[in-house]
Design an enzyme around this catalytic site. Structure first.
Site, mmCIF file in Angstrom:
data_model
loop_
_atom_site.group_PDB
_atom_site.id
_atom_site.type_symbol
_atom_site.label_atom_id
_atom_site.label_comp_id
_atom_site.label_asym_id
_atom_site.label_seq_id
_atom_site.Cartn_x
_atom_site.Cartn_y
_atom_site.Cartn_z
ATOM 1 N N CYS A 63 14.589 58.896 -47.810
ATOM 2 C CA CYS A 63 15.571 57.879 -48.218
ATOM 3 C C CYS A 63 14.917 56.860 -49.142
ATOM 4 O O CYS A 63 13.803 56.395 -48.877
ATOM 5 C CB CYS A 63 16.143 57.164 -47.001
ATOM 6 N N HIS A 64 15.622 56.523 -50.219
ATOM 7 C CA HIS A 64 15.112 55.512 -51.136
ATOM 8 C C HIS A 64 15.387 54.109 -50.582
ATOM 9 O O HIS A 64 16.467 53.866 -50.023
ATOM 10 C CB HIS A 64 15.800 55.637 -52.504
ATOM 11 N N GLU A 99 22.274 55.401 -44.467
ATOM 12 C CA GLU A 99 22.123 54.060 -43.907
ATOM 13 C C GLU A 99 23.227 53.761 -42.899
ATOM 14 O O GLU A 99 22.973 53.207 -41.818
ATOM 15 C CB GLU A 99 22.131 53.016 -45.028
ATOM 16 N N ASP A 113 20.681 51.897 -24.033
ATOM 17 C CA ASP A 113 19.551 51.247 -23.368
ATOM 18 C C ASP A 113 20.002 50.070 -22.503
ATOM 19 O O ASP A 113 19.473 49.862 -21.398
ATOM 20 C CB ASP A 113 18.556 50.774 -24.414
#
Length: 303
Positions: A63-64, A99, A113
Site C-alpha cells: 500500500c502506498h 484503507e 477485544d
C-alpha cells in the site's frame, strides 16, 4: 510497490463494512448502556479505526502512503449484529479501498477485544468493500466507431524518411489502451501552410479526433500551434494547461510547450510535443477523461 508516478491525482472514495456478531442481547445492552468494563466500545473502536485508516501503509507492504483527507466510522445495531461502516476519502493517485477495509477490520477487532471478557462467543463476520469511486475507471468512455481518429506527426526529419516515427508509434499504442484505433497515420513537414492544409483536409474528411505531435516548442521550425490556433472555432485552454501541469511535475521544461487544443467544426484537435516522453505524458494526463467531450457534444448532460 506498483509504480503510480504516471497517474494523476483525483478524488478517491471508498466505503467498507464489517459485521461483529455477539451471542446475546445482554451484550448489546451492555454496549448501548456503556457498561462494558473496558470502556465505551463505540468510541474506543472508532478511535482505533481512524488510526488504522491512516496507518494502513505501515502494515500492508504494497500500500502506498497517501493523505487521508476524510474518514468517518459508524456503528449500527441489527439484532445481535453490529454493522460497522467505514468511509475514507483522499485526493491522490491511488484508491483508498484497502484503507477503508483495514479501518473496518481494526474497528471489529477492537470491539472483539473489549467485549471478550463478557461474551465468549463473539465472531467477526463479513468484511467487505461496499463501494469505491474515483480514478480512471470512473471516467472511462468507450469510443464509438463514429469517432474517427487521425495521428499526424509534424517533423521535417520524419516526413523525409530520415528518422523513424517513434512518437507516432507510441501515440497509437497508448490510444489502443482506450480502444481507440487511428484510421489515418501520416507524417508531414514542419511547414505552416502544409499543417493548415492537413487540418482542413481532416475536418472535411469527417475526422473527429486529430492528434498532432511535434512542432510545439520554441525552435524556428516549431509552427504547429501557430498554424492550428487560427483555425480553431472553439479553443479549450484547460486541455493543454492540464497536460503542461502534469508534465511540469515530472520535467521542468514542460512549461515551454506551446500546444493548443480545441474544436474545428466537430473535430477535436490536440497538439502534443514531438518527443516520445512528452506525448506519452500528454496522453497520461488527458485520457480517458478528455473523451468526455464527445458525450458533451452529443448533448449528454453532466452528472
Amino acid at each position: 510497490m506498483v509504480n503510480i508516478t504516471h497517474k494523476s491525482s483525483s478524488l478517491r472514495q471508498a466505503i467498507a463494512t464489517a459485521i461483529l456478531r455477539v451471542s446475546s442481547q445482554e451484550t448489546i445492552d451492555a454496549i448501548l448502556q456503556k457498561r462494558v468494563p473496558k470502556g465505551d466500545v463505540f468510541e474506543f473502536s472508532r478511535a482505533a479505526g481512524l488510526l488504522a485508516i491512516k496507518k494502513t501503509s505501515d502494515v500492508i507492504p504494497d500500500c502506498h502512503p497517501l493523505p487521508i483527507e476524510y474518514a468517518a466510522i459508524s456503528h449500527r445495531v441489527e439484532g445481535l449484529d453490529i454493522i460497522i461502516t467505514v468511509e475514507a476519502r483522499t485526493i491522490y493517485k491511488t484508491g483508498v479501498e484497502v484503507e477503508a477495509m483495514h479501518g473496518a477490520s481494526v474497528v471489529a477487532l477492537t470491539m472483539y477485544d473489549m467485549l471478550k471478557p463478557i461474551d465468549k462467543s463473539i465472531e467477526i463476520a463479513t468484511i467487505k468493500l461496499e463501494e469505491k469511486k474515483g480514478g480512471k475507471t470512473d471516467f472511462r468512455y468507450e469510443m464509438p466507431d463514429t469517432v474517427r481518429t487521425a495521428v499526424i506527426t509534424c517533423s521535417d526529419g520524419v516526413a523525409s524518411g530520415k528518422y523513424p516515427d517513434k512518437t507516432g508509434d507510441l501515440i497509437e499504442n497508448k490510444l489502443g489502451q482506450f480502444n481507440i484505433q487511428s484510421i489515418l497515420r501520416v507524417a508531414i513537414p514542419d511547414d505552416f501552410s502544409t499543417i493548415q492544409s492537413k487540418v482542413k483536409e481532416l475536418s472535411n474528411a469527417g475526422i473527429r479526433l486529430a492528434i498532432f505531435t511535434g512542432g510545439t516548442g520554441l525552435s524556428p521550425r516549431d509552427v504547429t500551434p501557430d498554424a492550428i490556433a487560427p483555425l480553431l472555432d472553439r479553443e479549450i485552454p484547460g486541455i493543454m494547461e492540464a497536460a503542461r501541469n502534469y508534465g511540469q511535475q515530472r520535467m521542468p521544461y514542460a512549461m515551454l510547450s506551446r500546444g493548443v487544443a480545441g474544436f474545428i467544426g466537430d473535430m477535436l484537435v490536440l497538439t502534443f510535443p514531438g518527443s516520445p516522453r512528452g506525448s506519452e505524458e500528454s496522453i497520461d494526463a488527458l485520457f480517458p477523461a478528455i473523451l468526455h467531450v464527445f458525450k458533451v457534444t452529443e448533448g449528454v448532460r453532466h452528472s
